[in-house]
Write an enzyme that holds these catalytic residues in place. Structure first.
Site, PDB file in Angstrom:
ATOM      1  CG  ASP A   1      -5.979  -2.981  -4.490  1.00  0.00           C
ATOM      2  OD1 ASP A   1      -6.959  -2.488  -3.895  1.00  0.00           O
ATOM      3  OD2 ASP A   1      -4.836  -2.486  -4.443  1.00  0.00           O
TER       4      ASP A   1
ATOM      5  CG  HIS B   1      -4.902  -2.698  -0.863  1.00  0.00           C
ATOM      6  ND1 HIS B   1      -4.324  -1.977  -1.882  1.00  0.00           N
ATOM      7  CD2 HIS B   1      -4.484  -2.098   0.292  1.00  0.00           C
ATOM      8  CE1 HIS B   1      -3.604  -0.991  -1.379  1.00  0.00           C
ATOM      9  NE2 HIS B   1      -3.676  -1.041  -0.064  1.00  0.00           N
TER      10      HIS B   1
ATOM     11  CB  SER C   1      -0.959  -0.046   1.189  1.00  0.00           C
ATOM     12  OG  SER C   1      -1.960   0.914   1.071  1.00  0.00           O
TER      13      SER C   1
END
Length: 494
Positions: free
Chosen positions: A418, A471, A182
């Site tokens: 994601d 994600h 991330s």
């Protein structure tokens, strides 16, 4: 040389050797954990590394797990979650840590911990670091130290690493890697760059740095901002008409709409995908704690955190596709924080198990963390950091080019479902570097099944997707994640 001088020289050499090969600090050893009944599969250590702040001190919390395979030879891997401002215990509890966390019964009791068969500590020593200061269990005696940004976070993380290896010198010869996901797409390459500078300057202790790994990482405003429209179209989330209208009116600038017409068409895209889980379009968004487990449309184990629905509609934004952070701030996302001005719940994420475990004072005592009265309560993301965080490092592409050109190994991976940091943007920027393709796009396998796709470039640079993952890849695809992680660390073909 006389015999006496010879004996003295040997004795001095032995003393010097002992001083650099001492045991890990015993006061940091974890002997038991609330919620877990059994023997830990390897040695666990946790505690604080204190570094200088301005003013005062910064206390950075870490949890270190010795490899279950061969801690003396296996790599040491630093893990960082993103945000910016989110705790690396997200990775520990919900992704690739040594335990699976099962919600306690009756409601309100501590979670029950079971061993995770797909823990990354199966094949590596791993450090989970709460960074920057103010995130998770890390804290300062002066709140001014919670005002930070990319460059300050990098500097603090480097100071942590140097001090950590002084505390654990027996791991200095192990290969060292930096990893994260991330917003750690910023943390990882910036920190790697500073580690390399220290190596080149001969800074002690000398870290045996080999490379880094980033999952679904934020990288570049243009590439990341342009990713959602082709992703939505490729996944069948928007129509041909909407896609073609965006292409015509935005002329390729989805990240920075050049006209009102472009902005209006992008609003249609957002409207089409607004009901989906931001972090995994295959998973449902549960509406509240009473109904979140009712849907059967999920293969995700309840030992991992489930997803929740957006609290409020997403606001219209001038640069809606170029947002700087995978986890928007409270102000941007309209996320509820009614119980406390510091309480923060990420949209689509249920963090109840982690909040219950890490805010229990017996747990904090067991892992050598400061009580809530000192460090504050644990939240998955820290508003005290997020609300004033400065994104001052720019695009990460120059960092990647520099590091790969110096021979460091790099793995960039993406869960292909994601929506927050779509693989389409990551695939585009990895290709843009311009390296020669040496392993052309192909499937990679686990258990004779296609687990994703891979493209290998010159300079030890690899891009990899994980089929059906979101994600947080190790959360939704733990077996596949351990497979590519262990093979890549061991230098074997994926």
């Amino acid at each position: 040389m006389t015999i006496l001088k010879f004996i003295c020289s040997i004795t001095l050499a032995l003393l010097l050797t002992v001083s650099f090969v001492r045991a890990a600090p015993k006061e940091s050893l974890i002997t038991s954990l609330p919620g877990f009944n059994g023997t830990l599969p390897s040695e666990h250590y946790a505690g604080y590394v204190t570094i200088d702040g301005s003013p005062g001190k910064k206390n950075l919390f870490y949890y270190f797990i010795a490899s279950e395979r061969n801690h003396s030879n296996d790599p040491v891997v630093l893990w960082l979650n993103g945000g910016p401002g989110c705790s690396s215990f997200d990775g520990f509890i919900y992704e690739h840590g040594p335990f699976k966390f099962q919600a306690g019964k009756p409601k309100g009791s501590l979670p029950v911990l079971h061993l995770n068969p797909f823990s990354w500590s199966k094949v590596s020593n791993i450090i989970y670091l709460d960074s920057p200061c103010g995130v998770g269990l890390s804290y300062s005696d002066n709140q001014k130290n919670y005002v930070t940004g990319d460059l300050q976070t990098t500097s603090d993380s480097l100071a942590f690493l140097l001090r950590w290896f002084e505390l654990y010198p027996e791991f200095l010869s192990n290969p060292f890697y930096i990893s994260g996901e991330s917003y750690a797409g910023v943390y990882v390459p910036t920190l790697a760059s500073e580690v390399v500078k220290g190596i080149q300057l001969g800074e002690k202790p000398l870290i045996n740095f080999k490379g880094y790994m980033v999952g679904n990482g934020l990288t570049d405003e243009k590439f990341d901002g342009n990713a959602l429209v082709p992703f939505a179209f490729g996944m069948g989330l928007i129509s041909n008409d909407i896609y073609e209208a965006c292409q015509t009116s935005c002329v390729g600038k989805f990240y920075d709409p050049p006209s009102d017409t472009c902005d209006q068409n992008l609003q249609k895209v957002l409207l089409a995908v607004s009901g989906l889980n931001l972090y995994d379009i295959l998973e449902p968004c549960y509406r509240n704690s009473e109904t979140k487990y009712e849907s059967g449309n999920t293969s995700m184990s309840l030992s991992f955190h489930q997803k929740g629905v957006d609290r409020k509609p997403l606001p219209k934004r001038t640069r809606m596709f170029g947002q700087a952070s995978p986890f928007w701030t409270v102000k941007d996302a309209g996320i509820s924080s009614s119980k406390s001005q510091d309480e923060f719940h990420v949209e689509c994420v249920d963090d109840e198990v982690a909040v219950a475990w890490l805010n229990d004072e017996a747990v904090r005592k067991a892992i050598h963390a400061a009580p809530a009265s000192v460090a504050g309560p644990w939240w998955i993301c820290a508003r005290r950091v997020m609300d004033s965080y400065s994104r001052d490092a720019g695009s990460m592409i120059p960092y990647h080019k520099s590091l790969t050109s110096q021979g460091y190994r790099v793995l960039i991976y993406s869960g292909d479902h994601d929506r927050r940091v779509p693989f389409t943007g990551t695939q585009a920027w990895t290709r843009s570097i311009g390296y020669k393709i040496i392993d052309e796009w192909r499937p990679w396998m686990t258990n004779d099944q296609v687990a994703g796709y891979l493209q290998g470039y010159d300079n030890n640079f690899t891009f990899l997707t994980i089929k059906g993952a979101g994600h947080t890849v190790p959360q939704t695809k733990p077996r596949e994640a351990l497979e590519f992680y262990s093979r890549w660390l061991d230098g074997k073909p994926i």
